[in-house]
Write an enzyme that holds these catalytic residues in place. Structure first.
Site, mmCIF file in Angstrom:
data_model
loop_
_atom_site.group_PDB
_atom_site.id
_atom_site.type_symbol
_atom_site.label_atom_id
_atom_site.label_comp_id
_atom_site.label_asym_id
_atom_site.label_seq_id
_atom_site.Cartn_x
_atom_site.Cartn_y
_atom_site.Cartn_z
ATOM 1 N N ARG A 24 1.089 -0.862 -0.234
ATOM 2 C CA ARG A 24 0.267 0.082 0.014
ATOM 3 C C ARG A 24 1.125 0.856 -0.159
ATOM 4 O O ARG A 24 0.785 2.054 -0.719
ATOM 5 C CB ARG A 24 -0.836 0.127 1.307
ATOM 6 C CG ARG A 24 -2.159 -1.246 1.289
ATOM 7 C CD ARG A 24 -2.972 -0.980 2.299
ATOM 8 N NE ARG A 24 -2.018 -1.476 3.314
ATOM 9 C CZ ARG A 24 -2.409 -1.351 4.579
ATOM 10 N NH1 ARG A 24 -3.419 -0.453 4.390
ATOM 11 N NH2 ARG A 24 -1.777 -1.942 5.648
ATOM 12 N N ASN A 42 -6.794 -2.414 2.051
ATOM 13 C CA ASN A 42 -7.093 -4.092 2.472
ATOM 14 C C ASN A 42 -7.607 -3.945 2.615
ATOM 15 O O ASN A 42 -8.696 -3.527 3.587
ATOM 16 C CB ASN A 42 -5.876 -3.968 3.356
ATOM 17 C CG ASN A 42 -3.903 -4.084 3.156
ATOM 18 O OD1 ASN A 42 -4.913 -4.175 2.063
ATOM 19 N ND2 ASN A 42 -3.781 -4.034 4.290
#
Length: 800
Positions: A24, A42
């Site tokens: 990320r 997520n």
């Protein structure tokens, strides 16, 4: 960005090892660099990216997601969903955020809080992957060793590129709140690093420092876990003092406790063998760096890369002839290779540097039982075996022993798939239509969870004959299904009814069970990891496994694909006097071959040669008279066609091993005796029986005895035996290839742990134009059986 180019929006779902690896933050930084708007989060184990920009910028973004991904990431699929959901921000404190608060930037790109809601999209495979633990990276090592750094000497230093993952995860998505780090709130400085896109600890969930992270504790004796004699740096000093005094300490590692002693102290090593109940099996040695490795062993570039990679496995390397005296003789007696590995964590590094010598670092258990992970159990069991426990206050959520690997025939291969590799997912060449739980074998046990085209091999469990190992298997299998959000619908097991893994499968109703023959599973494990679905010639050499005809096999050539097989060749049979007792006493197998080996028309030992063998037994002759009666009558002596048992017999006849206290010890000593020796092969021959080609091992053993009587040195005979088996195997493969037209060969089974045999056979067959495959990412021994079972079951279910 040009104003006359229309911007478009894309919604991507990224699957693979993309959690716990800095994906990320990477997606955020890349979007910022390219001037894109959107968000990343997520969601139930999948990374979702919503992004807005010009088509050219989006194309570059997607390409670089694949090309420039973080070193620990492994993307298996990027799926594009045309209906882009509205980009909304989940406020901090919302569901599943942990510390994953949105991180805004001037471009409007956000890291959103994680969500445990299932991701949308029909193309998405709902199978979140858990990243393995990663060994200490160079940047963290430099910080730990820098007196000016605030993490100087801090044993739990980590970042996005290293540190604990699978061993601390409670659930997915992977956020600090769902790990065993939840009890360690971030201090202001660590939180600033966590929220800084320019920092390598940006969204690194296990981030910690001396002010807010786990702390060391030192205890002695079987005391309660809450009684500490020293904490922090002083605890490390206590442990080092015990090592310097020749003691054995218990150390809380990443995936379980370990037992540690000075590898140069013979008395300490002998004591460790006593408390572990491990009389002869080689120990692994941890050293500080590659320079220390080079002082002990002759290592290749490939071996150095394997040693220093993120998995940090134990690597089997060739010791220098003068290198062994640097270690105590009892470290790896009679082994052809030495197991070395580098520090996996800053704690190991600090311990090594303070001790100033190589250390044995082995699993914290008694032989063949699971590694201990619970603090109270460690205090009770390891506290009684050691001079003290160096522990810490971060809980271990999953049991992962150290992995073992090597480079064979130029290829890195895993012999024990555990910490650093497991639970990384492997691809199945034929997807499983229903979720499968493959139960594995009995020794070197693993299990495999398969969903669709993905298979996750569970951690090494050990020998399932121990109740504790069976309980650890059951616990790990249940945990893996929970974390991966999968409920297995089919149990896959070995044919052998007495394996405890098979007995565990009987708890499932018959319609939800499938049996897979042991050696077919071996060959399938090799073929499947290489993506092969067409027929192969499978050379399955191991100790034994129940065959399709109800007899014990172990030296087979199969024509196999993933769903079926046909036996083409085998080794000659011999009785196993007393059954499993013959595995522990190789001389039993030697006498059985000589007295009752299968009659294949070759040379057998004459009475005088056989008498010489019996004369060498001396005062144990009455015992072996009974063994001969068992072999000749077949009483409690099942027939076996086994390469492993033939190696046992040869080692016993050369006086190398009469009693084996660990699996494969006789073969290990035979290979070690042949080290560096060139020899012509002993005689060998191939016969035919009932449509099968049969290797007549008795002819080779008879020649071995004759040459020994004539005074040929044992090392030369050990080498000649290996050469005979290699040449005979090559001939078996060539004749089977002529019959079938198949030119792809898979070598699998525990005997292929023998490096000399593997390289000789693979080299000879490749010189003849065969494509030769060996197990690389799953073990060639029984640790790979569960993956092979899953591959076979998936193929069978896919074809109805």
């Amino acid at each position: 960005m040009s104003s006359d180019v229309e911007e478009v929006a894309r919604h991507w779902q990224v699957r693979g090892t993309v959690q716990g690896v800095g994906f990320r933050p990477f997606a955020y930084r890349l979007a910022t660099e390219l001037g894109l708007s959107g968000s990343v989060r997520n969601r139930a184990g999948v990374v979702e990216i919503d992004v807005v920009g010009t088509p050219a910028a989006l194309a570059e973004y997607r390409a670089r997601l694949l090309a420039d991904a973080p070193p620990l990431a492994a993307i298996s699929e990027i799926t594009e969903i045309t209906e882009i959901p509205e980009i909304t921000e989940i406020p901090e404190g919302g569901r599943g955020t942990g510390t994953g608060a949105p991180v805004p930037d001037g471009t409007g790109f956000l890291i959103l809080a994680s969500s445990d809601d299932p991701a949308s999209g029909p193309a998405l495979t709902p199978f979140p992957e858990v990243p393995p633990d990663a060994g200490m990276c160079d940047a963290c090592r430099a910080e730990v060793l820098d007196p000016a750094d605030r993490r100087h000497d801090y044993p739990f230093t980590n970042c996005t590129d290293c540190g604990p993952r699978a061993t601390i995860i409670d659930d997915l998505p992977y956020d600090r709140a769902r790990t065993s780090m939840a009890g360690f709130p971030l201090c202001s400085r660590c939180r600033a690093e966590y929220l800084d896109p320019a920092d390598r600890r940006f969204h690194a969930e296990p981030v910690a420092c001396p002010d807010c992270g786990p702390q060391l504790v030192w205890r002695t004796g079987p005391c309660l876990p809450d009684r500490a004699e020293a904490v922090g740096p002083q605890a490390l000093e206590f442990a080092v003092r015990r090592l310097e005094d020749g003691g054995v300490i218990a150390l809380k590692g990443l995936g379980g406790y370990q037992l540690v002693c000075d590898a140069t102290d013979g008395e300490a090593v002998a004591r460790l063998r006593t408390v572990k109940r491990r009389p002869h099996k080689p120990f692994a040695v941890m050293v500080e760096d590659l320079a220390a490795v080079r002082a002990l062993a002759c290592v290749t570039g490939a071996e150095e890369r394997l040693l220093s990679g993120s998995a940090r496995p134990i690597v089997l390397v060739r010791p220098w002839p003068a290198g062994r005296p640097l270690l105590a003789p009892g470290v790896a007696p009679d082994a052809p290779r030495l197991g070395l590995f580098l520090p996996t964590t800053p704690l190991h590094l600090l311990l090594l540097r303070a001790a100033g010598r190589p250390l044995i670092v082995t699993s914290g258990n008694v032989a063949d039982t699971p590694i201990v992970i619970d603090d109270e159990e460690a205090a009770e069991t390891l506290g009684r075996l050691s001079d003290g426990i160096l522990a810490h206050d971060r809980p271990i959520r999953a049991r992962y022993d150290d992995s073992v690997a090597r480079v064979v025939h130029g290829r890195p291969t895993v012999l024990r798939r555990a910490r650093g590799y497991a639970p990384g997912a492997l691809d199945l060449p034929i997807a499983a239509p229903r979720p499968l739980l493959a139960m594995g074998a009995q020794l070197k046990h693993t299990f495999t969870l398969a969903v669709g085209g993905h298979a996750v091999v569970g951690p090494h469990t050990g020998d399932l004959s121990h109740l504790a190992a069976l309980e650890a298997f059951d616990e790990a299998a249940r945990r893996m299904q929970r974390v991966h959000r999968v409920q297995a619908e089919v149990a896959v097991h070995d044919l052998h009814p007495d394996y405890l893994s098979t007995k565990a499968a009987t708890a499932w109703e018959p319609a939800r069970r499938m049996a897979v023959q042991h050696h077919h599973a071996h060959i399938a494990s090799c073929a499947a990891e290489h993506g092969i679905t067409e027929p192969v010639l499978g050379v399955a050499y191991d100790g034994l496994g129940l065959g399709a005809d109800g007899t014990l096999w172990g030296g087979e050539v199969l024509l196999a694909d993933l769903s079926s097989f046909r036996r083409l060749a085998r080794f000659g049979t011999a009785p196993m006097p007393g059954g499993e007792a013959a595995v522990r006493h190789p001389l039993r197998m030697a006498l059985s071959y000589l007295a009752a080996g299968e009659e294949l028309g070759g040379r057998r030992p004459d009475r005088e040669l056989f008498a010489d063998v019996l004369a060498g037994i001396g005062d144990r002759e009455p015992e072996y008279d009974r063994v001969l009666r068992l072999a000749r009558t077949g009483t409690r002596s099942p027939l076996v066609s086994s390469a492993g048992r033939l190696f046992d017999a040869a080692a016993a006849l050369l006086g190398l091993c009469d009693h084996a206290d660990y699996e494969g010890q006789a073969a290990v000593r035979l290979e070690a005796a042949s080290q560096g020796v060139l020899a012509e092969p002993l005689p060998w021959r191939i016969a035919e029986r009932s449509g099968l080609r049969v290797l007549d091992g008795l002819t080779t053993l008879t020649a071995l005895l004759t040459h020994r009587r004539d005074g040929v040195p044992v090392p030369e005979l050990a080498a000649a035996f290996h050469e005979a088996l290699a040449r005979a195997t090559g001939e078996l493969v060539r004749t089977c290839a002529a019959d079938t037209g198949v030119r792809t060969v898979c070598l699998s089974g525990g005997v292929w742990q023998n490096q000399r045999l593997t390289e000789a056979v693979a080299g000879e067959l490749e010189d003849d134009g065969f494509r030769v495959l060996i197990n690389e990412r799953v073990p060639t021994n029984d640790g790979g059986i569960s993956f092979g079972q899953a591959a076979v079951a998936a193929a069978r279910l896919a074809t109805g």
